[in-house]
Design a protein around this motif. Structure first.
Motif, PDB file in Angstrom:
ATOM      1  N   GLU A  26       0.847  -1.196   0.000  1.00 20.46           N
ATOM      2  CA  GLU A  26       0.000   0.000   0.000  1.00 20.46           C
ATOM      3  C   GLU A  26       0.879   1.241   0.000  1.00 20.46           C
ATOM      4  OE1 GLU A  26      -3.329   0.528   0.014  1.00 20.46           O
ATOM      5  OE2 GLU A  26      -3.858  -1.592  -0.072  1.00 20.46           O
ATOM      6  N   VAL A  27       0.313   2.354  -0.408  1.00 15.28           N
ATOM      7  CA  VAL A  27       1.014   3.634  -0.396  1.00 15.28           C
ATOM      8  C   VAL A  27       0.109   4.643   0.301  1.00 15.28           C
ATOM      9  CG1 VAL A  27       2.051   5.447  -1.804  1.00 15.28           C
ATOM     10  CG2 VAL A  27       2.182   3.068  -2.550  1.00 15.28           C
ATOM     11  N   ASP A  28       0.667   5.399   1.251  1.00 15.43           N
ATOM     12  CA  ASP A  28      -0.160   6.397   1.940  1.00 15.43           C
ATOM     13  C   ASP A  28      -0.189   7.700   1.141  1.00 15.43           C
ATOM     14  OD1 ASP A  28       2.217   7.751   2.518  1.00 15.43           O
ATOM     15  OD2 ASP A  28       1.855   7.852   4.660  1.00 15.43           O
ATOM     16  N   ILE A  29      -0.926   8.678   1.623  1.00 18.98           N
ATOM     17  CA  ILE A  29      -1.106   9.948   0.929  1.00 18.98           C
ATOM     18  C   ILE A  29       0.205  10.712   0.771  1.00 18.98           C
ATOM     19  CG2 ILE A  29      -1.678  11.261   3.009  1.00 18.98           C
ATOM     20  CD1 ILE A  29      -3.341  11.695  -0.414  1.00 18.98           C
ATOM     21  N   LEU A  30       1.179  10.426   1.617  1.00 20.43           N
ATOM     22  CA  LEU A  30       2.473  11.108   1.546  1.00 20.43           C
ATOM     23  C   LEU A  30       3.488  10.335   0.704  1.00 20.43           C
ATOM     24  CD1 LEU A  30       2.619  12.210   5.281  1.00 20.43           C
ATOM     25  CD2 LEU A  30       2.017  13.606   3.301  1.00 20.43           C
ATOM     26  N   GLY A  31       3.038   9.227   0.065  1.00 21.47           N
ATOM     27  CA  GLY A  31       3.898   8.447  -0.822  1.00 21.47           C
ATOM     28  C   GLY A  31       4.743   7.393  -0.136  1.00 21.47           C
ATOM     29  N   ARG A  32       4.498   7.144   1.143  1.00 21.58           N
ATOM     30  CA  ARG A  32       5.285   6.135   1.875  1.00 21.58           C
ATOM     31  C   ARG A  32       4.691   4.751   1.643  1.00 21.58           C
ATOM     32  NH1 ARG A  32       4.710   9.329   7.475  1.00 21.58           N
ATOM     33  NH2 ARG A  32       2.566   9.097   6.751  1.00 21.58           N
ATOM     34  N   ARG A  33       5.534   3.783   1.367  1.00 20.17           N
ATOM     35  CA  ARG A  33       5.090   2.401   1.166  1.00 20.17           C
ATOM     36  C   ARG A  33       4.856   1.744   2.521  1.00 20.17           C
ATOM     37  NH1 ARG A  33       4.010   1.014  -3.592  1.00 20.17           N
ATOM     38  NH2 ARG A  33       5.071   2.030  -5.297  1.00 20.17           N
ATOM     39  N   GLY A  34       3.796   0.944   2.589  1.00 21.09           N
ATOM     40  CA  GLY A  34       3.481   0.291   3.846  1.00 21.09           C
ATOM     41  C   GLY A  34       2.553  -0.889   3.671  1.00 21.09           C
ATOM     42  N   ILE A  35       1.968  -1.296   4.782  1.00 18.53           N
ATOM     43  CA  ILE A  35       1.040  -2.423   4.838  1.00 18.53           C
ATOM     44  C   ILE A  35      -0.330  -1.878   5.213  1.00 18.53           C
ATOM     45  CG2 ILE A  35       0.462  -4.542   6.081  1.00 18.53           C
ATOM     46  CD1 ILE A  35       3.473  -4.911   6.564  1.00 18.53           C
ATOM     47  N   GLY A  36      -1.353  -2.298   4.476  1.00 16.58           N
ATOM     48  CA  GLY A  36      -2.722  -1.904   4.772  1.00 16.58           C
ATOM     49  C   GLY A  36      -3.434  -3.025   5.506  1.00 16.58           C
ATOM     50  N   VAL A  37      -4.189  -2.689   6.537  1.00 18.01           N
ATOM     51  CA  VAL A  37      -4.954  -3.676   7.300  1.00 18.01           C
ATOM     52  C   VAL A  37      -6.411  -3.229   7.301  1.00 18.01           C
ATOM     53  CG1 VAL A  37      -5.269  -4.797   9.536  1.00 18.01           C
ATOM     54  CG2 VAL A  37      -2.975  -4.202   8.775  1.00 18.01           C
ATOM     55  N   SER A  38      -7.296  -4.104   6.830  1.00 11.85           N
ATOM     56  CA  SER A  38      -8.721  -3.776   6.782  1.00 11.85           C
ATOM     57  C   SER A  38      -9.542  -5.010   7.146  1.00 11.85           C
ATOM     58  CB  SER A  38      -9.104  -3.261   5.395  1.00 11.85           C
ATOM     59  OG  SER A  38      -8.837  -4.238   4.410  1.00 11.85           O
TER      60      SER A  38
END
Length: 97
Positions: A26-38
């Motif tokens: 996933e990518v957040d609004i600031l462009g950082r790559r990460g993990i999304g949990v839903s």
């Protein structure tokens, strides 16, 4: 604020809940790559850093409601994203670091 080991343990426990979805790219609004949990049926996703599990922000799915023939319909779908830029511990409400 949690120690890094506790953050990792909390993330691991969350990922172990049945039906929880983990998106590893996933990518957040600031462009950082990460993990999304839903969770299925819930319209928001929490985003975490892949290495440290630090909270980065969230993505919300929304829409506007319109009354059509006496029934509410969802129209104009959108995604709202929030990114955490800074976190700090302060002595009183409203104080800036």
């Amino acid at each position: 604020m949690m120690p890094p080991g506790l953050q990792a343990a909390a993330f691991g426990a969350l990922a172990g809940i049945p039906r929880v979805r983990v998106d590893r790219d996933e990518v957040d609004i600031l462009g950082r790559r990460g993990i999304g949990v839903s969770y299925p049926g819930i319209d928001f996703t929490f985003l975490f850093d892949r290495d440290t599990y630090v909270y980065l922000g969230m993505r919300l799915k929304g829409s506007t409601a319109k009354l059509v023939h006496g029934h509410w319909q969802e129209t104009n779908p959108y995604f709202e994203t929030k990114g955490l830029r800074q976190i700090a511990v302060v002595n009183r409400i409203g104080q800036r670091p």
